[in-house]
Design an enzyme around this catalytic site. Structure first.
Site, PDB file in Angstrom:
ATOM      1  CB  THR A 119      -0.999   0.545   1.251  1.00  0.00           C
ATOM      2  OG1 THR A 119      -0.123  -0.292   2.532  1.00  0.00           O
ATOM      3  CG2 THR A 119      -2.589  -1.416   1.205  1.00  0.00           C
ATOM      4  CD  GLU A 120      -0.504   7.252  -1.573  1.00  0.00           C
ATOM      5  OE1 GLU A 120       0.518   8.387  -1.415  1.00  0.00           O
ATOM      6  OE2 GLU A 120      -1.265   6.755  -1.386  1.00  0.00           O
ATOM      7  CB  THR A 121       3.958   4.452   2.186  1.00  0.00           C
ATOM      8  OG1 THR A 121       6.432   4.113   1.173  1.00  0.00           O
ATOM      9  CG2 THR A 121       4.342   2.462   3.416  1.00  0.00           C
ATOM     10  N   GLY A 176       2.670  10.974  -1.249  1.00  0.00           N
ATOM     11  CA  GLY A 176       2.513  10.740  -2.794  1.00  0.00           C
ATOM     12  C   GLY A 176       0.426  10.092  -3.126  1.00  0.00           C
ATOM     13  CG  ASN A 177      -1.066  11.227  -4.985  1.00  0.00           C
ATOM     14  OD1 ASN A 177      -2.140  11.984  -3.956  1.00  0.00           O
ATOM     15  ND2 ASN A 177      -0.904  12.838  -5.676  1.00  0.00           N
TER      16      ASN A 177
END
Length: 56
Positions: free
Chosen positions: A44-46, A49-50
């Site tokens: 998952t995103e960390t 940012g997008n």
């Protein structure tokens, strides 16, 4: 009509997996089962940012 077979995701079989999300992960630069093991691991995103990255 039945859907596709469940994917083995991070060692767990998940029925009804969201294939659109899987494709989007790839478009975001991720990799889909890069070693053909049958297991996908999407991080998952960390950070701020997008874009989420995906690496097996």
């Amino acid at each position: 009509v039945t859907g596709p077979a469940p994917l083995k995701f991070a060692g767990v079989n998940i029925a009804g997996f969201d294939y659109d999300a899987l494709v989007q992960a790839x478009l975001n630069x991720g990799y889909l089962d890069s070693d053909n093991s049958g297991t996908l691991a999407i991080n998952t995103e960390t950070g701020g940012g997008n874009t989420a990255s995906x690496v097996e």
